[in-house]
Design a protein around this motif. Sequence first.
Motif, PDB file in Angstrom:
ATOM      1  N   THR A  42       0.860  -1.190   0.000  1.00 53.50           N
ATOM      2  CA  THR A  42       0.000   0.000   0.000  1.00 53.50           C
ATOM      3  C   THR A  42       0.892   1.234   0.000  1.00 53.50           C
ATOM      4  O   THR A  42       2.048   1.183   0.456  1.00 53.50           O
ATOM      5  CB  THR A  42      -0.923   0.047   1.241  1.00 53.50           C
ATOM      6  N   TYR A  43       0.349   2.332  -0.495  1.00 48.23           N
ATOM      7  CA  TYR A  43       1.116   3.571  -0.530  1.00 48.23           C
ATOM      8  C   TYR A  43       0.176   4.751  -0.743  1.00 48.23           C
ATOM      9  O   TYR A  43      -0.908   4.627  -1.324  1.00 48.23           O
ATOM     10  CB  TYR A  43       2.169   3.564  -1.650  1.00 48.23           C
ATOM     11  N   ALA A  44       0.596   5.892  -0.225  1.00 52.31           N
ATOM     12  CA  ALA A  44      -0.001   7.158  -0.610  1.00 52.31           C
ATOM     13  C   ALA A  44       0.748   7.675  -1.829  1.00 52.31           C
ATOM     14  O   ALA A  44       1.969   7.474  -1.947  1.00 52.31           O
ATOM     15  CB  ALA A  44       0.079   8.169   0.523  1.00 52.31           C
ATOM     16  N   LEU A  45       0.043   8.319  -2.726  1.00 51.42           N
ATOM     17  CA  LEU A  45       0.652   8.882  -3.922  1.00 51.42           C
ATOM     18  C   LEU A  45       0.784  10.397  -3.787  1.00 51.42           C
ATOM     19  O   LEU A  45      -0.175  11.069  -3.401  1.00 51.42           O
ATOM     20  CB  LEU A  45      -0.206   8.588  -5.150  1.00 51.42           C
ATOM     21  N   TYR A  46       1.986  10.907  -4.088  1.00 46.65           N
ATOM     22  CA  TYR A  46       2.171  12.341  -4.293  1.00 46.65           C
ATOM     23  C   TYR A  46       2.449  12.497  -5.773  1.00 46.65           C
ATOM     24  O   TYR A  46       3.456  11.979  -6.282  1.00 46.65           O
ATOM     25  CB  TYR A  46       3.344  12.863  -3.472  1.00 46.65           C
ATOM     26  N   VAL A  47       1.541  13.171  -6.490  1.00 44.40           N
ATOM     27  CA  VAL A  47       1.669  13.249  -7.945  1.00 44.40           C
ATOM     28  C   VAL A  47       1.783  14.706  -8.377  1.00 44.40           C
ATOM     29  O   VAL A  47       1.073  15.578  -7.901  1.00 44.40           O
ATOM     30  CB  VAL A  47       0.492  12.557  -8.658  1.00 44.40           C
ATOM     31  N   PHE A  48       2.706  14.935  -9.284  1.00 42.46           N
ATOM     32  CA  PHE A  48       2.965  16.270  -9.825  1.00 42.46           C
ATOM     33  C   PHE A  48       3.095  16.166 -11.332  1.00 42.46           C
ATOM     34  O   PHE A  48       3.813  15.298 -11.842  1.00 42.46           O
ATOM     35  CB  PHE A  48       4.251  16.837  -9.212  1.00 42.46           C
TER      36      PHE A  48
END
Length: 293
Positions: A102-108
């Motif tokens: 599992t992971y949180a996504l930081y997207v740019f």
Amino acid sequence: MSEFLSIPYTSHHFVQADGVRVFYREAGPVDAPVVLLLHGFPSSSFQYRELIPRLADRYRVIAPDLPGFGFTEIPQGRGYTYTFDSLAKTILAFTEALNLATYALYVFDYGAPTGFRLAMTAPERVWAIVSQNGNAYEEGLGDAWQPIQRYWRDPTPENRDVLRPALTSEGIRHEYGVGIPDSSLIKPEGYTLDAALMQRPGNVETQLDLFLDYASNVRLYPEFHRYFRESNPPLLAVWGEFDPYFIPAGAKAFQRDLPSAVVHLLPTGHFALETHLEEVVKIMREFLQTHES
């Protein structure tokens, strides 16, 4: 001295995934919740060099270089096709090579359509999303996209050549500075490294191919919206409001499909971390701590 020594160190690695030698940066406890940072054009995981240690006391922070960017290596015989589907396939394989359940996504920027593809493929793995000028709505496309949109409609050599100045040193420096009120805050390391890596043999054509394929992301926007509605991931949009590429309407649009989405507009441009790092960190940590898995 003890306070200095408590700052998390970032390590640097390669791993084989999808036939690609993926470079990545990592910091934080191996058993902590994972935050996966996906960069944009024309940068690499280097853009997160200051963000990573500010999260790594509480999270396992991982930032890969997308194929075609940074220090990720594509073997000559791999026959890699530079599309956003391919980028997402490689990054999905990267998460599996590291056993990221599992992971949180930081997207740019480019990281957004790449990350949203990951989320649609394995929604159960994504426990939160932070979008920093990472667009998913047509109303978020600013006027700065017009030359690229012309290339989508009519992919002639002439329309391709119009885009080449954006891939020069001056073009990349302009992208870092546009919309930022105080350009003296922008460190030269980022755009200088990006420009140097851009000039590797064949890389300009790779980037032009990705400009053309960005149209595939716009076609997928309805699927992204369906994912948002059906999976209802916690989402934070923290946005440089003077970004001419992805304008504030794109941040606010998330609330149409995710009414609980949190939106913060900051008085800066596309590369918000260059000028408002501490503000982004504060907002992001408060959000993640509310939702961490």
